[in-house]
Motif scaffolding. Sequence first.
Motif, PDB file in Angstrom:
ATOM      1  N   MET A 332       0.816  -1.197   0.000  1.00  0.00           N
ATOM      2  CA  MET A 332       0.000   0.000   0.000  1.00  0.00           C
ATOM      3  C   MET A 332       0.858   1.258   0.000  1.00  0.00           C
ATOM      4  SD  MET A 332      -2.872   0.211   2.785  1.00  0.00           S
ATOM      5  CE  MET A 332      -4.129  -0.722   2.024  1.00  0.00           C
ATOM      6  N   ASP A 333       1.896   1.224   0.799  1.00  0.00           N
ATOM      7  CA  ASP A 333       2.769   2.380   0.910  1.00  0.00           C
ATOM      8  C   ASP A 333       3.567   2.601  -0.377  1.00  0.00           C
ATOM      9  OD1 ASP A 333       3.522   4.301   3.104  1.00  0.00           O
ATOM     10  OD2 ASP A 333       5.509   3.719   2.386  1.00  0.00           O
ATOM     11  N   GLY A 344       1.214  12.594 -21.017  1.00  0.00           N
ATOM     12  CA  GLY A 344      -0.125  12.256 -20.555  1.00  0.00           C
ATOM     13  C   GLY A 344      -0.227  10.797 -20.150  1.00  0.00           C
ATOM     14  N   GLU A 345       0.915  10.116 -20.134  1.00  0.00           N
ATOM     15  CA  GLU A 345       0.915   8.699 -19.792  1.00  0.00           C
ATOM     16  C   GLU A 345       1.012   8.545 -18.269  1.00  0.00           C
ATOM     17  OE1 GLU A 345       3.823   4.873 -20.290  1.00  0.00           O
ATOM     18  OE2 GLU A 345       4.332   6.692 -21.398  1.00  0.00           O
ATOM     19  N   VAL A 346       0.305   7.565 -17.730  1.00  0.00           N
ATOM     20  CA  VAL A 346       0.383   7.333 -16.289  1.00  0.00           C
ATOM     21  C   VAL A 346       1.206   6.075 -16.053  1.00  0.00           C
ATOM     22  CG1 VAL A 346      -0.935   6.768 -14.207  1.00  0.00           C
ATOM     23  CG2 VAL A 346      -1.830   8.450 -15.834  1.00  0.00           C
ATOM     24  N   ARG A 347       2.187   6.207 -15.175  1.00  0.00           N
ATOM     25  CA  ARG A 347       2.964   5.001 -14.863  1.00  0.00           C
ATOM     26  C   ARG A 347       2.544   4.533 -13.476  1.00  0.00           C
ATOM     27  NH1 ARG A 347       9.194   4.220 -12.879  1.00  0.00           N
ATOM     28  NH2 ARG A 347       9.052   5.878 -11.338  1.00  0.00           N
ATOM     29  N   THR A 348       2.205   3.245 -13.368  1.00  0.00           N
ATOM     30  CA  THR A 348       1.926   2.650 -12.063  1.00  0.00           C
ATOM     31  C   THR A 348       3.213   2.025 -11.581  1.00  0.00           C
ATOM     32  OG1 THR A 348      -0.329   2.164 -12.717  1.00  0.00           O
ATOM     33  CG2 THR A 348       0.522   0.938 -10.842  1.00  0.00           C
ATOM     34  N   VAL A 349       3.608   2.412 -10.377  1.00  0.00           N
ATOM     35  CA  VAL A 349       4.888   1.913  -9.883  1.00  0.00           C
ATOM     36  C   VAL A 349       4.762   1.519  -8.421  1.00  0.00           C
ATOM     37  CG1 VAL A 349       5.644   4.314  -9.580  1.00  0.00           C
ATOM     38  CG2 VAL A 349       7.347   2.528  -9.570  1.00  0.00           C
ATOM     39  N   LEU A 350       5.391   0.426  -8.063  1.00  0.00           N
ATOM     40  CA  LEU A 350       5.501   0.068  -6.646  1.00  0.00           C
ATOM     41  C   LEU A 350       6.887   0.484  -6.186  1.00  0.00           C
ATOM     42  CD1 LEU A 350       4.010  -3.573  -6.336  1.00  0.00           C
ATOM     43  CD2 LEU A 350       2.879  -1.388  -5.899  1.00  0.00           C
ATOM     44  N   HIS A 351       6.927   1.484  -5.311  1.00  0.00           N
ATOM     45  CA  HIS A 351       8.222   1.950  -4.800  1.00  0.00           C
ATOM     46  C   HIS A 351       8.653   1.063  -3.632  1.00  0.00           C
ATOM     47  CE1 HIS A 351       8.466   5.627  -7.175  1.00  0.00           C
ATOM     48  NE2 HIS A 351       7.189   5.834  -6.922  1.00  0.00           N
ATOM     49  N   LEU A 352       8.802  -0.226  -3.894  1.00  0.00           N
ATOM     50  CA  LEU A 352       9.192  -1.147  -2.818  1.00  0.00           C
ATOM     51  C   LEU A 352      10.672  -0.986  -2.490  1.00  0.00           C
ATOM     52  CD1 LEU A 352       7.443  -4.425  -4.057  1.00  0.00           C
ATOM     53  CD2 LEU A 352       6.795  -3.065  -2.062  1.00  0.00           C
ATOM     54  N   HIS A 353      11.012  -1.081  -1.219  1.00  0.00           N
ATOM     55  CA  HIS A 353      12.425  -1.108  -0.849  1.00  0.00           C
ATOM     56  C   HIS A 353      13.070  -2.304  -1.552  1.00  0.00           C
ATOM     57  CE1 HIS A 353      16.115  -1.272   1.401  1.00  0.00           C
ATOM     58  NE2 HIS A 353      15.771  -0.196   2.074  1.00  0.00           N
ATOM     59  N   PRO A 354      14.275  -2.131  -2.133  1.00  0.00           N
ATOM     60  CA  PRO A 354      14.928  -3.260  -2.817  1.00  0.00           C
ATOM     61  C   PRO A 354      15.073  -4.505  -1.927  1.00  0.00           C
ATOM     62  CG  PRO A 354      16.125  -1.231  -3.253  1.00  0.00           C
ATOM     63  CD  PRO A 354      15.057  -0.886  -2.258  1.00  0.00           C
ATOM     64  N   ASN A 355      15.153  -4.307  -0.600  1.00  0.00           N
ATOM     65  CA  ASN A 355      15.237  -5.469   0.303  1.00  0.00           C
ATOM     66  C   ASN A 355      14.064  -6.422   0.150  1.00  0.00           C
ATOM     67  OD1 ASN A 355      17.504  -4.654   1.642  1.00  0.00           O
ATOM     68  ND2 ASN A 355      16.421  -3.682   3.350  1.00  0.00           N
ATOM     69  N   ILE A 356      12.903  -5.886  -0.185  1.00  0.00           N
ATOM     70  CA  ILE A 356      11.704  -6.738  -0.153  1.00  0.00           C
ATOM     71  C   ILE A 356      11.062  -6.924  -1.523  1.00  0.00           C
ATOM     72  CG2 ILE A 356      11.218  -6.188   2.267  1.00  0.00           C
ATOM     73  CD1 ILE A 356       8.912  -4.378   1.233  1.00  0.00           C
TER      74      ILE A 356
END
Length: 457
Positions: A332-333, A344-356
């Motif tokens: 979620m975070d 105008g493009e939307v990028r969906t990204v998960l900013h997960l810590h590389p550890n996980i």
Amino acid sequence: MAKGENVNQHGASMEKLVSLCKSRGFIYPSSEIYGGLSATWDYGPLGVEIKQNIQDAWWKEMVRRHDNIVGLDAAIMMHPRTWEASGHVDNFSDPLVDCKKCKNRFREDTLRKMRLDKDIDDALCPECGGELTEVRQFNLMFATQLGPVKDAGSLVYLRPETAQGIFVNFKNVVNSSRVKIPFGIAQVGKAFRNEITTGNFIFRTCEFEQMEMQYFVRPGSEDLVFEEWKTKRMDWYVDSIGIRSERLRFNEHGPKELAHYAKTAFDIEYNYPFGWQELEGIHSRTDYDLRRHEQFCGKDMSYLDAETNSRYIPYVIETSSGLTRSVLVALMDAYHEEKLDGKGEVRTVLHLHPNIAPVKVAVFPLVKKDGLSEMARRIEEGLREDFATFFDQRGAIGRRYRRMDEIGTPFCVTVDYETMDNRTVTLRLRDSMEQFRISVEGIADSIRRETLSYRRL
Ligand code: ATP
């Protein structure tokens, strides 16, 4: 839930997250081909990786980094007297109210809150206005039977917490290892609670996993140790798991919430789309648990302190985190939708810590021909020993980056014609989308360096 509702500040509506989790293989509704089972979830190929990574990060922090904390893996089914001693048979219940008309079930405390929010008549169901039953106490433990004959002697429970497995093994650990007070015992495992109100995806489920540590201390030192663990646990979520600190806070249990045996208790709370709720509990539990087990099993639970030459029942500081709930918080975070400049493009990204992150590095050949594919494959295979890798040669390179952004892959390596000439590749960072030229031999070191200095944007 209406569309657009429940959106937290960084754009992760629960619906979008649930949908991404299913489509990309993090988490599926359980037994879906049979229509699913209420509030149960299965972890898919990427889900098991992130869950395992969080568990590993916790184990590393709690066990590996402390020479006075040891691990344990106790059975899920325990002697039923355990739960009498712990107080769960008598007290582990929620006040339950049923609606006679729509058959909805409510926890009385939740009902009270709903009434306040919606300004509803006291005696009626907040969903349909129907008549409600009297309040009943509902024990949250799942009971089952051990062995072929169903009688009073075969009754067992699925453990509602992992902590009691640690307490009943306290003497075993003291007698079989060289631990000296202060020391801790850590355990990760499944726990089961027949929750009345489940929901919010994997936030509250009947089957879940906990990461718990009981730290045994000399009576009198508990307040200081409690403060130390409070700080360490909060830091872990920020530094090792990458949760943004402004979305975490402490909440101290007031006198009414405090368990009768607890001296102090703080929750680490996260700001979920549905409000601030618990992620981990940190409790100063006195000598309650060991003393109760001593009473119920009739065996001595005291500890001989060679340093002070005294015998006492240790006090306990407990850190109790939800592993599955931590997976939810991490996802979620991390979830973010970004408008890319000018397109105008939307990028969906998960900013997960590389550890996980479930995949740490993806390797792409720019094109499939002229030996680039084989070269990229060799590089990817070389990285497998150290990192979770992924090889992809399908579609335009930009699309490949987007697919990796969506599952939170922090590093992408692209092999192009220059690689064939001078053994350099492009390393692309997920969060900033920056690209660098580095040598093939330097990829692993660069990934390690970037991981160590990772800061959430
Ligand atoms: P809550 O108030 O959210 O029900 P709790 O106070 O009952 O939690 P504890 O008994 O302190 O929770 O358990 C420690 C941790 O285990 C919680 O902080 C949470 O992360 C996790 N946990 C507890 N119950 C559940 C559940 N039903 N589903 C998922 N995780 C849970």
